[in-house]
Scaffold this active site. Structure first.
Site, PDB file in Angstrom:
ATOM      1  N   TYR A  63       0.904  -1.200  -0.123  1.00  0.00           N
ATOM      2  CA  TYR A  63       0.163  -0.004   0.216  1.00  0.00           C
ATOM      3  C   TYR A  63       0.918   1.076  -0.021  1.00  0.00           C
ATOM      4  O   TYR A  63       0.309   2.355  -0.393  1.00  0.00           O
ATOM      5  CB  TYR A  63      -0.874   0.127   0.858  1.00  0.00           C
ATOM      6  CG  TYR A  63      -1.988  -1.142   0.764  1.00  0.00           C
ATOM      7  CD1 TYR A  63      -2.981  -0.956  -0.003  1.00  0.00           C
ATOM      8  CD2 TYR A  63      -1.943  -2.173   1.561  1.00  0.00           C
ATOM      9  CE1 TYR A  63      -4.067  -1.755  -0.270  1.00  0.00           C
ATOM     10  CE2 TYR A  63      -3.074  -3.264   1.383  1.00  0.00           C
ATOM     11  CZ  TYR A  63      -4.103  -3.132   0.381  1.00  0.00           C
ATOM     12  OH  TYR A  63      -4.973  -3.858   0.053  1.00  0.00           O
ATOM     13  N   ARG A  66       1.604   1.923  -3.708  1.00  0.00           N
ATOM     14  CA  ARG A  66       0.249   2.377  -4.274  1.00  0.00           C
ATOM     15  C   ARG A  66       0.074   4.016  -3.813  1.00  0.00           C
ATOM     16  O   ARG A  66      -0.334   4.783  -4.662  1.00  0.00           O
ATOM     17  CB  ARG A  66      -0.820   1.625  -3.955  1.00  0.00           C
ATOM     18  CG  ARG A  66      -0.379  -0.023  -4.488  1.00  0.00           C
ATOM     19  CD  ARG A  66      -1.628  -0.856  -4.470  1.00  0.00           C
ATOM     20  NE  ARG A  66      -2.689  -0.056  -5.540  1.00  0.00           N
ATOM     21  CZ  ARG A  66      -3.940  -0.289  -5.115  1.00  0.00           C
ATOM     22  NH1 ARG A  66      -4.483  -1.050  -4.079  1.00  0.00           N
ATOM     23  NH2 ARG A  66      -4.927   0.177  -6.001  1.00  0.00           N
ATOM     24  N   ASN A  99     -12.557   2.765  -5.825  1.00  0.00           N
ATOM     25  CA  ASN A  99     -11.052   2.998  -5.875  1.00  0.00           C
ATOM     26  C   ASN A  99     -10.669   3.801  -4.539  1.00  0.00           C
ATOM     27  O   ASN A  99     -11.683   4.428  -4.092  1.00  0.00           O
ATOM     28  CB  ASN A  99     -10.910   4.051  -7.077  1.00  0.00           C
ATOM     29  CG  ASN A  99     -11.376   3.397  -8.276  1.00  0.00           C
ATOM     30  OD1 ASN A  99     -11.560   2.092  -8.426  1.00  0.00           O
ATOM     31  ND2 ASN A  99     -11.713   4.115  -9.622  1.00  0.00           N
ATOM     32  N   ILE A 100      -9.563   3.493  -4.198  1.00  0.00           N
ATOM     33  CA  ILE A 100      -8.802   4.102  -3.045  1.00  0.00           C
ATOM     34  C   ILE A 100      -7.822   5.193  -3.131  1.00  0.00           C
ATOM     35  O   ILE A 100      -7.324   5.685  -2.499  1.00  0.00           O
ATOM     36  CB  ILE A 100      -8.388   3.023  -2.252  1.00  0.00           C
ATOM     37  CG1 ILE A 100      -7.283   2.058  -3.194  1.00  0.00           C
ATOM     38  CG2 ILE A 100      -9.554   2.064  -1.894  1.00  0.00           C
ATOM     39  CD1 ILE A 100      -6.461   1.162  -2.150  1.00  0.00           C
ATOM     40  N   ASP A 101      -7.698   5.698  -4.596  1.00  0.00           N
ATOM     41  CA  ASP A 101      -6.532   6.526  -4.973  1.00  0.00           C
ATOM     42  C   ASP A 101      -7.129   7.884  -4.791  1.00  0.00           C
ATOM     43  O   ASP A 101      -6.151   8.557  -5.090  1.00  0.00           O
ATOM     44  CB  ASP A 101      -6.317   6.206  -6.453  1.00  0.00           C
ATOM     45  CG  ASP A 101      -7.675   6.177  -7.575  1.00  0.00           C
ATOM     46  OD1 ASP A 101      -8.492   7.208  -7.158  1.00  0.00           O
ATOM     47  OD2 ASP A 101      -7.732   5.597  -8.544  1.00  0.00           O
ATOM     48  N   HIS A 116     -14.815   1.148  -0.641  1.00  0.00           N
ATOM     49  CA  HIS A 116     -13.596   0.116  -0.169  1.00  0.00           C
ATOM     50  C   HIS A 116     -12.532   0.743   0.598  1.00  0.00           C
ATOM     51  O   HIS A 116     -11.532   0.374   0.687  1.00  0.00           O
ATOM     52  CB  HIS A 116     -12.965  -0.377  -1.611  1.00  0.00           C
ATOM     53  CG  HIS A 116     -13.916  -1.499  -2.045  1.00  0.00           C
ATOM     54  ND1 HIS A 116     -13.971  -2.343  -3.169  1.00  0.00           N
ATOM     55  CD2 HIS A 116     -15.086  -2.216  -1.552  1.00  0.00           C
ATOM     56  CE1 HIS A 116     -14.853  -2.996  -3.426  1.00  0.00           C
ATOM     57  NE2 HIS A 116     -15.684  -3.026  -2.180  1.00  0.00           N
ATOM     58  N   CYS A 124      -6.297   1.806  13.047  1.00  0.00           N
ATOM     59  CA  CYS A 124      -5.762   0.823  14.067  1.00  0.00           C
ATOM     60  C   CYS A 124      -6.273  -0.492  13.696  1.00  0.00           C
ATOM     61  O   CYS A 124      -7.348  -0.749  13.451  1.00  0.00           O
ATOM     62  CB  CYS A 124      -6.008   0.964  15.636  1.00  0.00           C
ATOM     63  SG  CYS A 124      -5.269  -0.151  16.699  1.00  0.00           S
ATOM     64  N   GLY A 195     -16.148   1.114 -15.649  1.00  0.00           N
ATOM     65  CA  GLY A 195     -14.663   0.661 -15.046  1.00  0.00           C
ATOM     66  C   GLY A 195     -14.365  -0.453 -13.944  1.00  0.00           C
ATOM     67  O   GLY A 195     -13.624  -0.414 -13.345  1.00  0.00           O
ATOM     68  N   GLU A 223     -14.408  -3.761 -21.494  1.00  0.00           N
ATOM     69  CA  GLU A 223     -14.664  -5.063 -21.751  1.00  0.00           C
ATOM     70  C   GLU A 223     -15.784  -5.513 -21.090  1.00  0.00           C
ATOM     71  O   GLU A 223     -16.368  -4.794 -20.315  1.00  0.00           O
ATOM     72  CB  GLU A 223     -13.569  -6.389 -21.257  1.00  0.00           C
ATOM     73  CG  GLU A 223     -12.094  -6.010 -21.748  1.00  0.00           C
ATOM     74  CD  GLU A 223     -11.963  -6.178 -23.186  1.00  0.00           C
ATOM     75  OE1 GLU A 223     -12.764  -7.075 -23.887  1.00  0.00           O
ATOM     76  OE2 GLU A 223     -10.841  -5.574 -23.709  1.00  0.00           O
TER      77      GLU A 223
HETATM   78  P1  OAD Z   1     -11.134  -4.746 -11.726  1.00  0.00           P
HETATM   79  O1  OAD Z   1      -9.448  -4.648 -12.190  1.00  0.00           O
HETATM   80  O2  OAD Z   1     -11.708  -6.080 -11.363  1.00  0.00           O
HETATM   81  O3  OAD Z   1     -11.840  -4.418 -13.369  1.00  0.00           O
HETATM   82  C1  OAD Z   1     -11.504  -3.343 -13.985  1.00  0.00           C
HETATM   83  C2  OAD Z   1     -12.402  -3.246 -15.137  1.00  0.00           C
HETATM   84  O4  OAD Z   1     -12.118  -1.969 -15.725  1.00  0.00           O
HETATM   85  C3  OAD Z   1     -12.407  -4.354 -16.421  1.00  0.00           C
HETATM   86  O5  OAD Z   1     -13.548  -5.050 -16.367  1.00  0.00           O
HETATM   87  C4  OAD Z   1     -11.717  -3.645 -17.391  1.00  0.00           C
HETATM   88  O6  OAD Z   1     -11.789  -4.159 -18.638  1.00  0.00           O
HETATM   89  C5  OAD Z   1     -12.216  -2.094 -17.349  1.00  0.00           C
HETATM   90  N1  OAD Z   1     -11.236  -1.421 -17.880  1.00  0.00           N
HETATM   91  C6  OAD Z   1      -9.975  -1.162 -17.891  1.00  0.00           C
HETATM   92  N2  OAD Z   1      -9.612   0.079 -18.441  1.00  0.00           N
HETATM   93  C7  OAD Z   1     -10.659   0.729 -18.569  1.00  0.00           C
HETATM   94  C8  OAD Z   1     -10.928   1.894 -19.155  1.00  0.00           C
HETATM   95  N3  OAD Z   1      -9.833   2.774 -19.463  1.00  0.00           N
HETATM   96  N4  OAD Z   1     -12.162   2.392 -19.313  1.00  0.00           N
HETATM   97  C9  OAD Z   1     -12.950   1.679 -18.874  1.00  0.00           C
HETATM   98  N5  OAD Z   1     -12.922   0.578 -18.229  1.00  0.00           N
HETATM   99  C10 OAD Z   1     -11.803  -0.032 -18.074  1.00  0.00           C
HETATM  100  O7  OAD Z   1     -11.288  -3.471 -10.807  1.00  0.00           O
HETATM  101  P2  OAD Z   1     -12.481  -3.365  -9.744  1.00  0.00           P
HETATM  102  O8  OAD Z   1     -13.927  -3.726 -10.493  1.00  0.00           O
HETATM  103  O9  OAD Z   1     -12.697  -1.958  -9.586  1.00  0.00           O
HETATM  104  O10 OAD Z   1     -10.974  -4.253  -3.751  1.00  0.00           O
HETATM  105  O11 OAD Z   1     -12.313  -4.304  -8.675  1.00  0.00           O
HETATM  106  C11 OAD Z   1     -13.310  -4.285  -7.814  1.00  0.00           C
HETATM  107  C12 OAD Z   1     -12.467  -4.583  -6.538  1.00  0.00           C
HETATM  108  O12 OAD Z   1     -11.711  -5.587  -6.626  1.00  0.00           O
HETATM  109  C13 OAD Z   1     -11.345  -3.442  -6.224  1.00  0.00           C
HETATM  110  O13 OAD Z   1     -12.122  -2.196  -5.224  1.00  0.00           O
HETATM  111  C14 OAD Z   1     -10.656  -4.019  -5.070  1.00  0.00           C
HETATM  112  C15 OAD Z   1     -10.334  -5.543  -6.014  1.00  0.00           C
HETATM  113  O14 OAD Z   1      -9.971  -6.510  -5.285  1.00  0.00           O
HETATM  114  C16 OAD Z   1     -10.155  -4.343  -2.841  1.00  0.00           C
HETATM  115  O15 OAD Z   1      -8.975  -4.350  -2.839  1.00  0.00           O
HETATM  116  C17 OAD Z   1     -10.978  -4.178  -1.623  1.00  0.00           C
END
Ligand code: OAD
Length: 254
Positions: A63, A66, A99-101, A116, A124, A195, A223
């Site tokens: 982290y 990140r 997103n956590i960014d 998240h 803590c 996304g 996708e």
């Molecule tokens: P993922 O990495 O699972 O999915 C990202 C999605 O974004 C994919 O379906 C890609 O096709 C799509 N993508 C990539 N580039 C893109 C772009 N430029 N425009 C639009 N779409 C795009 O990420 P999340 O769905 O955010 O949790 O993942 C969900 C959670 O899983 C996260 O919050 C994290 C992770 O484990 C924790 O860490 C608690």
């Protein structure tokens, strides 16, 4: 990119759910795309309470890197389009981000629920003191300890304020989302997911709640996602290109 309709938001409430894809064009890796974070790291090692117990140094390093990276990148046109539409809709708008960014806030979004957690907060691992803002990096050396616990004679490490696998989402967040979705029954509402791969629950199920309450639902993703079939419409493309068009914003001005 598939043809992009313009969303009709006249008098409508808009709930937006974002995932890692929204920050991809800022240069941050997603989780499940090829070369994504979960290809390089075992999720149980760096994103679970058990992983933290086993190897807190590894987790803090993950982290911290990140944190460091998120500070060096900039919000993109997708983040800015969402901030613009919030200015137009005001309290008819809510943004739920996985997103956590912190990029949505840096783009100017205010009504944001970080479902998240946040890279830039620490809490803590033992007591329930309030999470606090923290930009520190723990790449080497001593790991941070909780002074409150220390004062009470306990030893406890601090940890990132992130919802890890196996942990509950904040109930206050869930109530706020539910209340927003159920507000003004009968008035038009739109649910837009952007996304996100639609595999992580319970967030992946928000589209089902939105539909059951009569919202029109739209997915914007590079996708097809796991839950694409649950949406009324799917626009395949990159969020930084699709979102300005979807909101009828003039891209030249952004
Ligand atoms: P993922 O990495 O699972 O999915 C990202 C999605 O974004 C994919 O379906 C890609 O096709 C799509 N993508 C990539 N580039 C893109 C772009 N430029 N425009 C639009 N779409 C795009 O990420 P999340 O769905 O955010 O949790 O993942 C969900 C959670 O899983 C996260 O919050 C994290 C992770 O484990 C924790 O860490 C608690």
């Amino acid at each position: 990119m598939t043809p992009v309709p313009t969303l009709d938001l006249e008098d409508a409430r808009l709930l937006v759910l974002t995932g890692a894809g929204v920050s991809a064009e800022s240069g941050l890796a997603t989780f499940r795309d090829s070369n994504g974070l979960w290809e390089q790291h075992d999720v149980q090692d760096v994103a679970s309470p058990e992983g933290f117990e086993r190897d807190p140094r590894l987790v803090w390093k993950f982290y911290s890197l990140r944190r460091e990276q998120a500070k060096t990148v900039q919000p993109n046109a997708g983040h800015r389009a969402l901030a613009d539409v919030e200015k137009r809709l005001q309290d008819r708008f809510m943004l739920v981000t996985q997103n956590i960014d912190g990029l949505h806030q840096r783009a100017g979004s205010d009504r944001v629920i970080e479902i998240h957690g946040s890279l830039f907060r620490t809490k803590c691992s033992r007591c329930d003191r309030a999470p606090f803002d923290d930009q520190a990096l723990y790449l080497e050396g001593a790991l941070p300890v909780c002074r409150v616990c220390e004062g009470a004679g306990h030893e406890a490490l601090l940890r990132p304020d992130i919802v890890w696998f196996g942990e509950m989402l904040d109930q206050g967040h869930l109530r706020a989302i539910d209340a927003f979705m159920r507000r003004d029954p009968g008035s038009p509402s739109v649910f837009l997911a952007v996304g996100t791969s639609g595999v992580v629950w319970p967030v992946a199920g928000l589209v089902n709640l939105a539909r059951s309450l009569g919202a029109s639902t739209c997915l914007v993703n590079a996708e097809p996602a796991d839950n694409t079939s649950r949406f009324h419409s799917f626009v395949q493309g990159k969020s930084a290109e699709v979102l300005p068009a979807l909101f009828g914003l003039n891209r030249a001005g952004h």
